[in-house]
Design a protein around this motif. Sequence first.
Motif, mmCIF file in Angstrom:
data_model
loop_
_atom_site.group_PDB
_atom_site.id
_atom_site.type_symbol
_atom_site.label_atom_id
_atom_site.label_comp_id
_atom_site.label_asym_id
_atom_site.label_seq_id
_atom_site.Cartn_x
_atom_site.Cartn_y
_atom_site.Cartn_z
ATOM 1 N N CYS A 1 0.823 -1.214 0.000
ATOM 2 C CA CYS A 1 0.000 0.000 0.000
ATOM 3 C C CYS A 1 0.854 1.261 0.000
ATOM 4 N N GLU A 2 2.003 1.180 0.651
ATOM 5 C CA GLU A 2 2.923 2.311 0.700
ATOM 6 C C GLU A 2 3.797 2.394 -0.557
ATOM 7 N N LYS A 3 3.588 1.447 -1.476
ATOM 8 C CA LYS A 3 4.331 1.361 -2.739
ATOM 9 C C LYS A 3 5.821 1.096 -2.528
ATOM 10 N N ASP A 4 6.144 0.414 -1.444
ATOM 11 C CA ASP A 4 7.515 -0.011 -1.171
ATOM 12 C C ASP A 4 7.601 -1.488 -1.564
ATOM 13 N N TYR A 5 7.733 -1.741 -2.864
ATOM 14 C CA TYR A 5 7.635 -3.096 -3.390
ATOM 15 C C TYR A 5 8.828 -3.974 -3.017
ATOM 16 N N THR A 6 9.982 -3.373 -2.836
ATOM 17 C CA THR A 6 11.159 -4.148 -2.440
ATOM 18 C C THR A 6 10.967 -4.714 -1.040
ATOM 19 N N LEU A 7 10.538 -3.868 -0.115
ATOM 20 C CA LEU A 7 10.295 -4.312 1.256
ATOM 21 C C LEU A 7 9.106 -5.272 1.321
ATOM 22 N N CYS A 8 8.116 -5.023 0.489
ATOM 23 C CA CYS A 8 6.960 -5.920 0.409
ATOM 24 C C CYS A 8 7.417 -7.323 0.017
ATOM 25 N N ALA A 9 8.252 -7.419 -1.007
ATOM 26 C CA ALA A 9 8.750 -8.720 -1.466
ATOM 27 C C ALA A 9 9.601 -9.392 -0.397
ATOM 28 N N GLU A 10 10.357 -8.596 0.346
ATOM 29 C CA GLU A 10 11.197 -9.154 1.408
ATOM 30 C C GLU A 10 10.333 -9.800 2.507
ATOM 31 N N HIS A 11 9.290 -9.100 2.929
ATOM 32 C CA HIS A 11 8.404 -9.642 3.969
ATOM 33 C C HIS A 11 7.616 -10.841 3.453
ATOM 34 N N ALA A 12 7.185 -10.771 2.216
ATOM 35 C CA ALA A 12 6.458 -11.895 1.620
ATOM 36 C C ALA A 12 7.360 -13.123 1.525
ATOM 37 N N ALA A 13 8.627 -12.915 1.172
ATOM 38 C CA ALA A 13 9.579 -14.029 1.079
ATOM 39 C C ALA A 13 9.818 -14.656 2.450
ATOM 40 N N GLN A 14 9.907 -13.827 3.485
ATOM 41 C CA GLN A 14 10.074 -14.347 4.847
ATOM 42 C C GLN A 14 8.855 -15.176 5.255
ATOM 43 N N ALA A 15 7.679 -14.652 4.953
ATOM 44 C CA ALA A 15 6.444 -15.367 5.285
ATOM 45 C C ALA A 15 6.375 -16.689 4.526
ATOM 46 N N LEU A 16 6.758 -16.670 3.254
ATOM 47 C CA LEU A 16 6.738 -17.875 2.431
ATOM 48 C C LEU A 16 7.709 -18.922 2.967
ATOM 49 N N GLU A 17 8.882 -18.494 3.380
ATOM 50 C CA GLU A 17 9.876 -19.425 3.917
ATOM 51 C C GLU A 17 9.370 -20.103 5.196
ATOM 52 N N ILE A 18 8.785 -19.322 6.099
ATOM 53 C CA ILE A 18 8.242 -19.888 7.338
ATOM 54 C C ILE A 18 7.102 -20.840 7.018
ATOM 55 N N ALA A 19 6.237 -20.447 6.096
ATOM 56 C CA ALA A 19 5.091 -21.293 5.715
ATOM 57 C C ALA A 19 5.571 -22.627 5.137
ATOM 58 N N ARG A 20 6.586 -22.578 4.281
ATOM 59 C CA ARG A 20 7.122 -23.808 3.679
ATOM 60 C C ARG A 20 7.726 -24.727 4.735
ATOM 61 N N LYS A 21 8.555 -24.151 5.600
ATOM 62 C CA LYS A 21 9.224 -24.951 6.631
ATOM 63 C C LYS A 21 8.237 -25.526 7.640
ATOM 64 N N SER A 22 7.113 -24.853 7.832
ATOM 65 C CA SER A 22 6.125 -25.272 8.830
ATOM 66 C C SER A 22 5.014 -26.128 8.245
ATOM 67 N N GLY A 23 5.026 -26.328 6.927
ATOM 68 C CA GLY A 23 4.000 -27.143 6.290
ATOM 69 C C GLY A 23 2.654 -26.443 6.176
ATOM 70 N N LEU A 24 2.658 -25.122 6.161
ATOM 71 C CA LEU A 24 1.423 -24.344 6.037
ATOM 72 C C LEU A 24 1.115 -24.129 4.549
ATOM 73 N N ILE A 25 0.654 -25.176 3.915
ATOM 74 C CA ILE A 25 0.455 -25.187 2.465
ATOM 75 C C ILE A 25 -0.540 -24.121 2.019
ATOM 76 N N HIS A 26 -1.607 -23.951 2.792
ATOM 77 C CA HIS A 26 -2.609 -22.952 2.407
ATOM 78 C C HIS A 26 -2.017 -21.545 2.430
ATOM 79 N N LYS A 27 -1.115 -21.271 3.340
ATOM 80 C CA LYS A 27 -0.470 -19.959 3.396
ATOM 81 C C LYS A 27 0.540 -19.811 2.260
#
Length: 118
Positions: free
Chosen positions: A61-87
């Motif tokens: 929303c703040e149009k900070d796409y680099t930081l957005c991608a960084e947080h999304a990548a962190q969330a994706l990594e945790i979701a993968r390692k934790s088996g949270l397939i829906h996330k």
Amino acid sequence: MMKEALTRAYIENHRKLGYKKNISKSRKLLNDVLEKSDSVSGIGKLDRVIILQTLANLCFCEKDYTLCAEHAAQALEIARKSGLIHKERQIAEKYGSLLWEREIAARNLPRSEPGGLQ
């Protein structure tokens, strides 16, 4: 987690009505959530993924796409390692193109020309 939910409501309200005040309120609330999330022992992997998704959404929303991608990548990594397939699927659907751009930049991969593969 109630502050995180309120943050999501502010972001959604900003998207629908364009209230810029809601973004600053969201940032304050989410900063508070992030500070406390490290010290609270009851926060699990799913909660961390949700917080990171909300943070990515706020950065978008703040149009900070680099930081957005960084947080999304962190969330994706945790979701993968934790088996949270829906996330995993949610994150890939919403931020897939930003994550792909981030991966291309990180690996210095050549970008393909429009209309096909190189």
